[in-house]
Design a protein around this motif. Structure first.
Motif, PDB file in Angstrom:
ATOM      1  N   MET A  15     -18.381  -3.154 -16.554  1.00  0.00           N
ATOM      2  CA  MET A  15     -19.043  -2.535 -17.708  1.00  0.00           C
ATOM      3  C   MET A  15     -18.663  -3.250 -19.006  1.00  0.00           C
ATOM      4  SD  MET A  15     -21.199  -0.342 -16.797  1.00  0.00           S
ATOM      5  CE  MET A  15     -21.552   0.295 -18.422  1.00  0.00           C
ATOM      6  N   CYS A  16     -17.425  -3.699 -19.103  1.00  0.00           N
ATOM      7  CA  CYS A  16     -17.005  -4.452 -20.295  1.00  0.00           C
ATOM      8  C   CYS A  16     -17.804  -5.745 -20.414  1.00  0.00           C
ATOM      9  CB  CYS A  16     -15.513  -4.749 -20.243  1.00  0.00           C
ATOM     10  SG  CYS A  16     -14.469  -3.304 -20.523  1.00  0.00           S
ATOM     11  N   LEU A  18     -20.793  -6.228 -19.340  1.00  0.00           N
ATOM     12  CA  LEU A  18     -22.127  -5.826 -19.793  1.00  0.00           C
ATOM     13  C   LEU A  18     -22.146  -5.579 -21.299  1.00  0.00           C
ATOM     14  CD1 LEU A  18     -23.129  -3.359 -16.949  1.00  0.00           C
ATOM     15  CD2 LEU A  18     -24.231  -5.530 -17.472  1.00  0.00           C
ATOM     16  N   GLN A  19     -21.168  -4.854 -21.796  1.00  0.00           N
ATOM     17  CA  GLN A  19     -21.125  -4.528 -23.218  1.00  0.00           C
ATOM     18  C   GLN A  19     -20.902  -5.763 -24.082  1.00  0.00           C
ATOM     19  OE1 GLN A  19     -18.097  -1.394 -23.036  1.00  0.00           O
ATOM     20  NE2 GLN A  19     -19.642  -0.011 -23.859  1.00  0.00           N
ATOM     21  N   ILE A  20     -19.953  -6.585 -23.700  1.00  0.00           N
ATOM     22  CA  ILE A  20     -19.671  -7.792 -24.484  1.00  0.00           C
ATOM     23  C   ILE A  20     -20.901  -8.688 -24.531  1.00  0.00           C
ATOM     24  CG2 ILE A  20     -18.327  -9.931 -24.542  1.00  0.00           C
ATOM     25  CD1 ILE A  20     -15.980  -8.206 -23.390  1.00  0.00           C
ATOM     26  N   GLU A  22     -24.047  -7.846 -24.097  1.00  0.00           N
ATOM     27  CA  GLU A  22     -25.109  -7.212 -24.875  1.00  0.00           C
ATOM     28  C   GLU A  22     -24.830  -7.307 -26.370  1.00  0.00           C
ATOM     29  OE1 GLU A  22     -28.683  -5.408 -25.512  1.00  0.00           O
ATOM     30  OE2 GLU A  22     -27.897  -6.005 -23.554  1.00  0.00           O
ATOM     31  N   LEU A  23     -23.616  -6.990 -26.763  1.00  0.00           N
ATOM     32  CA  LEU A  23     -23.272  -6.998 -28.188  1.00  0.00           C
ATOM     33  C   LEU A  23     -23.219  -8.402 -28.776  1.00  0.00           C
ATOM     34  CD1 LEU A  23     -20.600  -4.171 -28.154  1.00  0.00           C
ATOM     35  CD2 LEU A  23     -22.949  -4.046 -29.006  1.00  0.00           C
ATOM     36  N   SER A  24     -22.960  -9.403 -27.945  1.00  0.00           N
ATOM     37  CA  SER A  24     -22.941 -10.772 -28.463  1.00  0.00           C
ATOM     38  C   SER A  24     -24.319 -11.192 -28.975  1.00  0.00           C
ATOM     39  CB  SER A  24     -22.451 -11.750 -27.386  1.00  0.00           C
ATOM     40  OG  SER A  24     -23.414 -11.912 -26.362  1.00  0.00           O
ATOM     41  N   TYR A  26     -26.131  -9.474 -30.850  1.00  0.00           N
ATOM     42  CA  TYR A  26     -26.305  -8.940 -32.196  1.00  0.00           C
ATOM     43  C   TYR A  26     -25.514  -9.712 -33.254  1.00  0.00           C
ATOM     44  CZ  TYR A  26     -28.496  -4.960 -29.949  1.00  0.00           C
ATOM     45  OH  TYR A  26     -29.335  -4.161 -29.222  1.00  0.00           O
ATOM     46  N   LYS A  44     -23.766 -14.310 -22.667  1.00  0.00           N
ATOM     47  CA  LYS A  44     -25.018 -13.562 -22.486  1.00  0.00           C
ATOM     48  C   LYS A  44     -25.557 -13.757 -21.066  1.00  0.00           C
ATOM     49  CE  LYS A  44     -28.380 -11.111 -24.322  1.00  0.00           C
ATOM     50  NZ  LYS A  44     -28.192  -9.799 -24.886  1.00  0.00           N
ATOM     51  N   ARG A  47     -23.692 -11.597 -18.629  1.00  0.00           N
ATOM     52  CA  ARG A  47     -24.168 -10.216 -18.772  1.00  0.00           C
ATOM     53  C   ARG A  47     -25.443 -10.019 -17.975  1.00  0.00           C
ATOM     54  NH1 ARG A  47     -28.866  -7.815 -19.688  1.00  0.00           N
ATOM     55  NH2 ARG A  47     -28.636  -5.741 -20.502  1.00  0.00           N
ATOM     56  N   ALA A  51     -25.942  -7.465 -14.990  1.00  0.00           N
ATOM     57  CA  ALA A  51     -26.911  -6.391 -15.216  1.00  0.00           C
ATOM     58  C   ALA A  51     -28.040  -6.397 -14.188  1.00  0.00           C
ATOM     59  CB  ALA A  51     -27.502  -6.504 -16.621  1.00  0.00           C
TER      60      ALA A  51
END
Length: 70
Positions: A15-16, A18-20, A22-24, A26, A44, A47, A51
């Motif tokens: 999950m980390c 995935l989050q990293i 996704e947030l990269s 932005y 990315k 991820r 995902a």
């Protein structure tokens, strides 16, 4: 039980990722250019692998994806 054998731990790490990843997406181009030594595209990309293939990532594939964690 060792963390590498713990199902909850492995899922939390996934999950980390995935989050990293996704947030990269932005982060501003200025920020990415300032830290050009970071493989933003690979972050990315990882991820996306996690995902879109999560259900097919088995316990033997995850260590190859995140070898220093598992």
């Amino acid at each position: 039980m060792k963390p590498k054998d713990d199902f909850v731990y492995k899922n939390a790490v996934t999950m980390c990722i995935l989050q990293i990843g996704e947030l990269s997406g932005y982060l501003s181009d200025d920020f990415k250019n300032k830290y050009d030594g970071v493989s933003w595209r690979n972050i990315k990309g990882m991820r996306n692998v996690v995902a879109h293939n999560y259900g097919s990532l088995d316990a033997q594939q995850r260590p190859r994806i995140i070898p220093q964690t598992f």
